[in-house]
Enzyme design. Structure first.
Site, PDB file in Angstrom:
ATOM      1  N   ALA A  59       0.839  -1.201   0.000  1.00 57.67           N
ATOM      2  CA  ALA A  59       0.000   0.000   0.000  1.00 57.67           C
ATOM      3  C   ALA A  59       0.873   1.250   0.000  1.00 57.67           C
ATOM      4  CB  ALA A  59      -0.920  -0.012   1.225  1.00 57.67           C
ATOM      5  N   TYR A  76       8.537  10.593  -4.109  1.00 59.73           N
ATOM      6  CA  TYR A  76       8.141   9.190  -4.091  1.00 59.73           C
ATOM      7  C   TYR A  76       9.319   8.303  -3.692  1.00 59.73           C
ATOM      8  CZ  TYR A  76       7.340   4.506  -5.931  1.00 59.73           C
ATOM      9  OH  TYR A  76       7.267   3.146  -6.075  1.00 59.73           O
ATOM     10  N   SER A 102       4.641   9.298 -26.866  1.00 59.13           N
ATOM     11  CA  SER A 102       5.710  10.297 -26.862  1.00 59.13           C
ATOM     12  C   SER A 102       7.010   9.647 -26.404  1.00 59.13           C
ATOM     13  CB  SER A 102       5.361  11.456 -25.931  1.00 59.13           C
ATOM     14  OG  SER A 102       4.279  12.207 -26.438  1.00 59.13           O
TER      15      SER A 102
END
Length: 339
Positions: free
Chosen positions: A70, A137, A205
């Protein structure tokens, strides 16, 4: 054995939960469904809808361990909303570790990431290379790695942190369900290119075609999600009490963005238009793992290392879930897909 799988309705968590069930274990999935899917919870698992912070209400001494997936995991979002990542990834794990300590559950496998390394000086990347994340992160995942190490030394936790490189593919479980990747929004290269093949995006892209690589595009290490899941089961018994094991998980080979795009064309039989764009800041030319420690300590060997096979599994899953969350028709991104 009985295990709690946090984030078990997500991509990697659901595949690991399915592997645990197939190995004969009892599984409880805890997931708030903010990014996971109820359909991703494997048949036979007990499902509890809730946050990491709710683990204390589920854990008791009957559990043999926790597999912790999680987390908020979008690199771009972490840059503009870092507090969300520190609150959930770090704050939530603090509460999970406290709940484990209170319940006497002393075994943990943590879903870490290659993003902890940031921009390495060279490849292949080993666990001894400096950890210098370039976004919140990766920083939160590294903070949790440090937190787990402290818990092991102070309280006798037996833990493994598995640092993923680019996870891809899908897994056809014995329960007849196939578990695969369907993030919303999507940021990983293979599913993005498959969306172009499906006509759900206009083009892919390619950010930079002048890197010092054979075809000028970035090279990344792709690992099949089923190989990844098998490593988690091996890691459950790898670390003794009081020790924290850190292992990279990758196949040790790199594929360029252009190789991925061309493989998708061959597998799907569909055209995939490209748009060459400027390089993005912070994109290293090559990110490839050394998984020698996982091979040596876990006895783990990735067996699904063929790029065409990985793409084929992902394509089969994408066609089954074609009516799932769409991402619009705007051009996609190449994505590093680091964990």
């Amino acid at each position: 054995m009985k295990y709690l799988v946090t984030g078990g309705a997500g991509y990697v968590g659901s595949v690991v939960a399915a592997h645990l069930l197939e190995a004969g274990h009892t599984v409880t999935v805890l997931d708030d469904l903010s990014t996971g899917f109820r359909a991703g919870v494997p048949r036979g698992a007990d499902f509890v809808e809730g946050r990491i912070q709710d683990a204390g209400r589920r854990l008791d001494s009957s559990y043999d361990g926790v597999l912790h997936f999680a987390a908020c995991s979008q690199v771009g979002e972490s840059v503009v909303d870092p507090e969300k990542y520190w609150r959930n990834n770090v704050g939530g794990t603090i509460e999970l570790l406290a709940a484990m300590r209170e319940a006497g559950v002393r075994r943990l496998v943590f879903s870490s990431t290659a993003a902890t390394y940031g921009e390495p000086a060279g490849t292949p990347i080993t666990e001894d290379d400096p950890a210098a994340p370039t976004n919140p992160y990766g920083a939160t995942k590294l903070a949790v790695d440090h937190m787990i190490g402290s818990e092991c030394r102070a309280h006798g936790l037996a833990a493994a942190s598995l640092r993923y490189f680019n996870v891809a593919g899908a897994y056809a479980a014995r329960d007849g369900v196939t578990y695969g990747e369907r993030h919303d929004p999507e940021s990983h290269l293979i599913p993005l290119v498959l969306q172009v093949a499906q006509g759900r995006r206009e083009a892919i892209s390619v950010f930079g075609d002048d890197y010092p690589t054979p075809d000028g595009t970035c090279v990344r290490d792709y690992i099949h999600v089923a190989d990844l899941a098998e490593a988690h089961l091996l890691a459950l018994d790898a670390a003794p009490a009081g020790e924290h094991l850190i292992c990279n998980l990758g196949n040790g080979n790199g594929f360029s963005v252009r190789e991925v795009v061309e493989t998708v064309r061959k597998v799907t039989g569909h055209p995939v238009p490209e748009i060459v764009a400027e390089r993005r800041g912070g994109d290293p030319a090559v990110l490839v793992a050394s998984a020698e420690r996982a091979k040596r300590v876990l006895g783990w060997r990735p067996s699904r290392t063929d790029l065409a096979g990985i793409v084929q599994d992902a394509w089969d899953f994408a066609r089954r879930t074609a009516d799932g969350p769409a991402r619009g028709t705007e051009p996609g991104t190449q994505g590093t897909g680091q964990g």
